[in-house]
Design a protein around this motif. Structure first.
Motif, PDB file in Angstrom:
ATOM      1  N   ILE A   1      -4.233   5.828  -7.873  1.00 37.86           N
ATOM      2  CA  ILE A   1      -5.400   5.257  -7.059  1.00 37.86           C
ATOM      3  C   ILE A   1      -6.292   6.427  -6.432  1.00 37.86           C
ATOM      4  O   ILE A   1      -7.449   6.399  -6.501  1.00 37.86           O
ATOM      5  CB  ILE A   1      -4.884   4.078  -5.944  1.00 37.86           C
TER       6      ILE A   1
ATOM      7  N   ARG B   1     -11.647  -2.358  -0.630  1.00 37.58           N
ATOM      8  CA  ARG B   1     -10.455  -1.934  -1.258  1.00 37.58           C
ATOM      9  C   ARG B   1     -10.913  -2.403  -2.854  1.00 37.58           C
ATOM     10  O   ARG B   1     -11.784  -3.053  -3.084  1.00 37.58           O
ATOM     11  CB  ARG B   1      -9.177  -2.746  -0.608  1.00 37.58           C
TER      12      ARG B   1
ATOM     13  N   CYS C   1       0.874  -1.244  -0.054  1.00 39.36           N
ATOM     14  CA  CYS C   1      -0.211  -0.036  -0.011  1.00 39.36           C
ATOM     15  C   CYS C   1       0.692   1.307   0.066  1.00 39.36           C
ATOM     16  O   CYS C   1       0.252   2.551  -0.241  1.00 39.36           O
ATOM     17  CB  CYS C   1      -0.955  -0.008   1.362  1.00 39.36           C
TER      18      CYS C   1
ATOM     19  N   CYS D   1      -5.121  -0.639   5.618  1.00 40.04           N
ATOM     20  CA  CYS D   1      -6.221  -0.067   4.984  1.00 40.04           C
ATOM     21  C   CYS D   1      -7.246   0.446   5.798  1.00 40.04           C
ATOM     22  O   CYS D   1      -7.873  -0.717   6.510  1.00 40.04           O
ATOM     23  CB  CYS D   1      -6.539  -1.028   3.770  1.00 40.04           C
TER      24      CYS D   1
ATOM     25  N   CYS E   1      -5.927  -4.000  -5.337  1.00 42.44           N
ATOM     26  CA  CYS E   1      -5.287  -4.587  -3.882  1.00 42.44           C
ATOM     27  C   CYS E   1      -5.940  -5.965  -3.654  1.00 42.44           C
ATOM     28  O   CYS E   1      -5.099  -6.526  -2.923  1.00 42.44           O
ATOM     29  CB  CYS E   1      -6.155  -3.654  -2.948  1.00 42.44           C
TER      30      CYS E   1
ATOM     31  N   LEU F   1      -6.217   5.943   1.667  1.00 38.83           N
ATOM     32  CA  LEU F   1      -6.771   4.929   2.685  1.00 38.83           C
ATOM     33  C   LEU F   1      -5.726   4.212   3.728  1.00 38.83           C
ATOM     34  O   LEU F   1      -6.166   3.512   4.347  1.00 38.83           O
ATOM     35  CB  LEU F   1      -7.697   3.817   1.925  1.00 38.83           C
ATOM     36  N   PHE F   2      -4.549   4.536   3.092  1.00 38.95           N
ATOM     37  CA  PHE F   2      -3.423   3.766   3.969  1.00 38.95           C
ATOM     38  C   PHE F   2      -3.277   4.449   5.198  1.00 38.95           C
ATOM     39  O   PHE F   2      -3.096   5.777   5.378  1.00 38.95           O
ATOM     40  CB  PHE F   2      -2.223   3.907   3.205  1.00 38.95           C
TER      41      PHE F   2
ATOM     42  N   ILE G   1       0.500   2.891  -7.423  1.00 39.58           N
ATOM     43  CA  ILE G   1      -0.586   2.067  -7.584  1.00 39.58           C
ATOM     44  C   ILE G   1      -1.500   2.703  -8.385  1.00 39.58           C
ATOM     45  O   ILE G   1      -2.007   4.059  -8.235  1.00 39.58           O
ATOM     46  CB  ILE G   1      -1.339   2.059  -6.274  1.00 39.58           C
TER      47      ILE G   1
ATOM     48  N   CYS H   1      -1.755   6.341  -1.171  1.00 37.44           N
ATOM     49  CA  CYS H   1      -3.125   5.957  -1.151  1.00 37.44           C
ATOM     50  C   CYS H   1      -3.627   6.713   0.107  1.00 37.44           C
ATOM     51  O   CYS H   1      -3.218   6.416   1.111  1.00 37.44           O
ATOM     52  CB  CYS H   1      -3.346   4.368  -1.190  1.00 37.44           C
TER      53      CYS H   1
END
Ligand code: SF4
Length: 197
Positions: free
Chosen positions: A174, A102, A40, A96, A106, A83-84, A45, A81
């Protein structure tokens, strides 16, 4: 196809992948390193808009879509990302924030394969696993070479393409894919909601 229908269709693809991954992992020794979130942290990504639609829909349903849109619009320069969460695991290696939502990329990474130029499935996994679990990696690739069934990355992207070619033909960084998915969902519901005259 409406947004809720697309969400259901994409989730069905994710569900099918989960089943195939379970079978694959039951028959092979390769596993992620405990608490690892290194994949991640990659700054490059890429994802399609469609694979992030279930996440965007979830945010819409939980009333957090606008806040996430602000966050994604104001921090586009950082490629990591959004969301990480770097402090997300007991091991302090991060995870995450919306794991259940996801994207396909991922879900596939580490335990799915691409075809090489000779048409042979080659496990697409990370450098860490190749080095730190070299034996398990080699055993798994040998099992695939002997005809073992591995999820194929191309097949899963074709399944998305069949649901919505426009939202799945292009891969974006991403955070951009997530933002575009959110904009799609918000636009859809903007036109669905009756306006006061
Ligand atoms: S969506 Fe979640 S699993 Fe995918 S790269 Fe971002 S933090 Fe990692």
């Amino acid at each position: 196809m409406s947004i809720p229908q697309k969400v259901k269709a994409v989730e069905a693809v994710f569900h099918a992948l989960e089943g195939e991954l379970r079978q694959f992992q039951n028959q092979t020794p390769l596993r992620c390193l405990t608490g690892c979130g290194e994949c991640c942290k990659k700054p490059d990504i890429e994802a399609t808009v469609l694979e992030m639609i279930p996440l965007a829909y979830h945010w819409y349903q939980t009333g957090t879509a606008e806040a996430w849109l602000d966050r994604l619009e104001t921090s586009d320069a950082d490629p990591l990302c959004k969301l990480f969460n770097p402090f997300g695991t007991l091991q302090g290696k991060g995870n995450c924030e919306h794991y259940a939502y996801r994207g396909l990329v991922c879900r596939l990474f580490g335990f799915a394969a691409n075809l090489n130029k000779y048409g042979k499935p080659l496990l697409a996994t990370c450098k860490l696993l190749k080095e730190e679990k070299a034996e398990a990696y080699q055993q798994t690739q040998a099992w695939i070479d002997a005809g073992g069934r591995v999820p194929m990355i191309r097949d899963y992207y074709m399944k998305l393409y069949a649901i919505d070619p426009t939202l799945s033909e292009q891969r974006h960084p991403i955070n951009t894919a997530i933002r575009l998915a959110l904009e799609k969902v918000l636009l859809y519901y903007y036109y669905q909601t009756p306006k006061a005259s």
